[in-house]
Enzyme design. Structure first.
Site, mmCIF file in Angstrom:
data_model
loop_
_atom_site.group_PDB
_atom_site.id
_atom_site.type_symbol
_atom_site.label_atom_id
_atom_site.label_comp_id
_atom_site.label_asym_id
_atom_site.label_seq_id
_atom_site.Cartn_x
_atom_site.Cartn_y
_atom_site.Cartn_z
ATOM 1 C CG ASN A 1 -0.304 0.009 2.512
ATOM 2 O OD1 ASN A 1 0.770 -0.569 2.675
ATOM 3 N ND2 ASN A 1 -0.899 0.670 3.468
ATOM 4 C CD GLU B 1 4.597 -0.356 13.168
ATOM 5 O OE1 GLU B 1 3.381 -0.177 13.431
ATOM 6 O OE2 GLU B 1 5.507 0.176 13.823
ATOM 7 C CB CYS C 1 -1.849 1.123 8.260
ATOM 8 S SG CYS C 1 -0.551 2.358 8.310
ATOM 9 C CD GLU D 1 8.412 0.065 11.010
ATOM 10 O OE1 GLU D 1 7.401 0.345 10.368
ATOM 11 O OE2 GLU D 1 9.325 -0.667 10.592
HETATM 12 P P1 NAD Z 1 0.030 -8.893 3.877
HETATM 13 O O1 NAD Z 1 0.194 -9.328 5.304
HETATM 14 O O2 NAD Z 1 -0.778 -9.728 2.992
HETATM 15 O O3 NAD Z 1 1.457 -8.770 3.187
HETATM 16 C C1 NAD Z 1 2.486 -7.936 3.707
HETATM 17 C C2 NAD Z 1 3.831 -8.532 3.337
HETATM 18 O O4 NAD Z 1 3.976 -9.783 4.031
HETATM 19 C C3 NAD Z 1 3.981 -8.853 1.858
HETATM 20 O O5 NAD Z 1 5.308 -8.600 1.457
HETATM 21 C C4 NAD Z 1 3.680 -10.347 1.805
HETATM 22 O O6 NAD Z 1 4.253 -10.989 0.697
HETATM 23 C C5 NAD Z 1 4.300 -10.810 3.115
HETATM 24 N N1 NAD Z 1 3.755 -12.071 3.625
HETATM 25 C C6 NAD Z 1 2.546 -12.634 3.358
HETATM 26 N N2 NAD Z 1 2.435 -13.824 3.991
HETATM 27 C C7 NAD Z 1 3.581 -14.012 4.683
HETATM 28 C C8 NAD Z 1 4.074 -15.050 5.538
HETATM 29 N N3 NAD Z 1 3.342 -16.142 5.794
HETATM 30 N N4 NAD Z 1 5.293 -14.900 6.084
HETATM 31 C C9 NAD Z 1 6.031 -13.800 5.858
HETATM 32 N N5 NAD Z 1 5.634 -12.794 5.032
HETATM 33 C C10 NAD Z 1 4.426 -12.890 4.464
HETATM 34 O O7 NAD Z 1 -0.492 -7.400 3.958
HETATM 35 P P2 NAD Z 1 -0.861 -6.444 2.745
HETATM 36 O O8 NAD Z 1 -2.181 -6.866 2.234
HETATM 37 O O9 NAD Z 1 0.299 -6.374 1.795
HETATM 38 O O10 NAD Z 1 -0.942 -5.042 3.479
HETATM 39 C C11 NAD Z 1 -2.112 -4.491 3.953
HETATM 40 C C12 NAD Z 1 -2.131 -4.530 5.455
HETATM 41 O O11 NAD Z 1 -0.979 -3.861 5.982
HETATM 42 C C13 NAD Z 1 -3.313 -3.809 6.046
HETATM 43 O O12 NAD Z 1 -3.853 -4.576 7.089
HETATM 44 C C14 NAD Z 1 -2.707 -2.526 6.594
HETATM 45 O O13 NAD Z 1 -3.443 -1.922 7.624
HETATM 46 C C15 NAD Z 1 -1.379 -3.002 7.041
HETATM 47 N N6 NAD Z 1 -0.443 -1.895 7.166
HETATM 48 C C16 NAD Z 1 -0.022 -1.535 8.406
HETATM 49 C C17 NAD Z 1 0.840 -0.452 8.566
HETATM 50 C C18 NAD Z 1 1.352 -0.044 9.910
HETATM 51 O O14 NAD Z 1 2.352 0.652 9.977
HETATM 52 N N7 NAD Z 1 0.730 -0.451 10.990
HETATM 53 C C19 NAD Z 1 1.267 0.265 7.434
HETATM 54 C C20 NAD Z 1 0.794 -0.134 6.184
HETATM 55 C C21 NAD Z 1 -0.055 -1.226 6.061
#
Ligand code: NAD
Length: 476
Positions: free
Chosen positions: A146, A244, A278, A457
């Site tokens: 995102n 996060e 997020c 962070e």
């Molecule tokens: P996601 O968890 O699907 O993927 C995030 C990353 O993790 C990707 O690189 C993905 O390939 C990797 N991943 C997926 N499965 C994994 C596993 N089993 N082991 C290790 N890595 C794995 O999330 P997304 O859909 O890419 O992102 C959206 C989410 O991120 C939303 O929930 C959003 O709120 C959150 N987000 C949080 C913050 C914050 O700072 N708190 C910032 C941005 C986004």
């Protein structure tokens, strides 16, 4: 593009690729290797080989490399932003902000490198102690799609300044801008092997990063469910985690607020990046005395948003990043309609027509009269859908704001100091904004409470978290 390990380009160990497509048009932009655990092992070897000389460099020299990289990013910001829009979908003006934000993060850490110091403790006859900060070692960074550029900055800036080496995995739909930035960092003087980028799926590359015994710390940003899996995978290892995760930020608008300013705040807070942020405003609580006028004004502004291909001029909102993402949003809104859990004020369906059919567009949506148990309030809506709830007073606003398993951010819109204090003291969130939402400059710590994650962070807190103290006790 190929992945970057130890200063060299690599295809994956088993020769498979991932297509990267423009979410606005469906057109193929590029492809990256679908990495494997073997690629992660190779990246860890490269990070290990680079660690000793990188951590021995004076911190100011590491800071100068970051500063130089920031300059190159600023020079090339339009090209990098264009790449980000192509793979992620966001309007070019938002992509430009994000790329400049990345440069700002590197400059911030370069700036504080001059103040990085240890501590001397005098114990009288018992002796004297010298406390120094050492890097943690090899760290893992797992990035979502995102805000890939800013989140890469949040992880690389403090980790590299503190003297760590990194294995970084971008999301599969947005690897190109991360690879480009890694190349710029190397051009700015980052030695080969200090930052390694392995592309590939979460299940293969992400999990291998979490499981690798030589990776001492993992900073992950993404979904709560993935965060849970990572915690399980890391349990039993002495590995430090920053998680996060998701959020469902409440925005509270009181009857003494500047209504027009709050309407603009809700608009940007929810629809920036097509709602895929997020800390987006995900639940809007408005005092009943101003609810009608607020809702009318907000609806007019929401209906004025121009959605389209982010590279075209005048676009306010791009597509969602993937078909799956749009299906999830559609599913949640359809459930509201089917179960009579709310009233759709505007939007409520995908955007269709010749300019939209090849992409993953969804109409900016407002929903009122939302039932308390609706998933719009209990889950994270990661798209352009905003539930608006009328509240009779501050007590109910705070109570409802806290009816969530998340705790990332929250905002209150008011001119009253006592209201501000109550929200700051009583709402569970890592950051409380007053008359503002979303903004996170590099100086401030960022992270959630409850299911929104662990660790912080950004800011000097992040630098500390990428270091360990080591003490020299001098017993004279
Ligand atoms: P996601 O968890 O699907 O993927 C995030 C990353 O993790 C990707 O690189 C993905 O390939 C990797 N991943 C997926 N499965 C994994 C596993 N089993 N082991 C290790 N890595 C794995 O999330 P997304 O859909 O890419 O992102 C959206 C989410 O991120 C939303 O929930 C959003 O709120 C959150 N987000 C949080 C913050 C914050 O700072 N708190 C910032 C941005 C986004």
């Amino acid at each position: 593009m190929q992945m970057r390990i130890g200063g060299n380009n690599f295809e994956s160990a088993d020769g498979r690729w991932i297509d990267v497509k423009n979410p606005a048009t469906g057109v193929l932009i590029d492809r990256v290797p679908s990495g494997t655990p073997d690629d992660v092992a190779r990246a860890v070897d490269a990070a290990d080989a680079a660690l000793v000389s990188w951590k021995k460099k004076p911190v100011r020299e590491r800071g100068m490399i970051l500063f130089h990289a920031a300059g190159l990013v600023r020079e090339q910001h339009r090209d990098i932003a264009r790449l980000l829009t192509l793979e992620q979908g966001k309007p070019l003006k938002e992509a430009i902000d994000e790329v400049r934000g990345f440069a700002g993060i590197l400059e911030y850490y370069a700036g504080i490198s001059a103040h990085s110091s240890g501590e001397a403790i005098r114990l009288g006859p018992a002796g004297d102690c010298l406390v120094v900060h050492e890097p943690v070692g090899i760290c893992g960074a797992i990035i979502p799609w995102n805000m890939p550029v800013i989140i890469m900055g949040w992880k690389t800036g403090p980790a590299l300044l503190a003297g760590n080496t990194l294995v970084l995995k971008p999301a599969s739909t947005t690897p190109l801008s991360c690879l480009k930035l890694a190349a710029i960092l190397e051009k700015a003087g980052l030695p080969a092997g200090v930052l390694n980028v392995v592309t590939g799926s979460g299940e293969s590359v992400g999990a291998a990063i979490v499981r690798h015994p030589l990776i001492r710390k993992v900073s992950f940003t993404g979904d709560c469910m993935t965060g849970r899996k990572i915690r399980e995978m890391a349990s039993g290892q002495s590995k430090d985690l920053i998680l996060e995760l998701g959020g469902s930020d409440p925005m509270i608008v009181m009857d003494d607020a500047d209504i027009d300013k709050a309407v603009e705040g809700a608009l940007r807070g929810r629809f920036y990046n097509a709602g895929q942020t997020c800390t987006a405003v995900k639940r809007l609580y408005v005092h009943e005395k101003i609810a009608d006028i607020f809702q009318k004004k907000l609806r007019v502004r929401v209906e004025s948003l121009k959605a389209g291909n982010g590279l075209e001029p005048g676009i306010d909102m791009g597509p969602l990043n993937s078909a799956g993402q749009r299906e999830r949003i559609s599913g949640m809104v359809n459930e509201v309609t089917k179960n009579g859990e709310g009233t759709i004020l505007t939007g409520g369906c995908p955007l269709t027509g010749p300019s939209y059919d090849a992409g993953h567009f969804y109409r900016p949506t407002l929903v009122s009269d939302v039932s308390p148990g609706s998933r719009l309030l209990t889950d994270e809506i990661f798209g352009p859908v905003l539930p608006v709830i009328t509240v009779p007073d501050l007590d109910s606003a705070i109570r409802e704001a806290n009816q969530s398993r998340y705790g990332l951010g929250a905002s209150v819109w008011t001119t009253n100091l006592a209201t501000t204090k109550r929200v700051f003291d009583e709402v569970h969130a890592g950051i409380i904004w007053v008359n503002r939402h979303l903004t996170v400059p590099p100086e401030i710590p960022f992270g959630g409470m409850n299911e929104s994650g662990i660790g912080r962070e950004n800011g000097s807190h992040a630098l500390e978290s990428y270091s360990r103290t080591k003490t020299l006790f001098l017993g004279w």
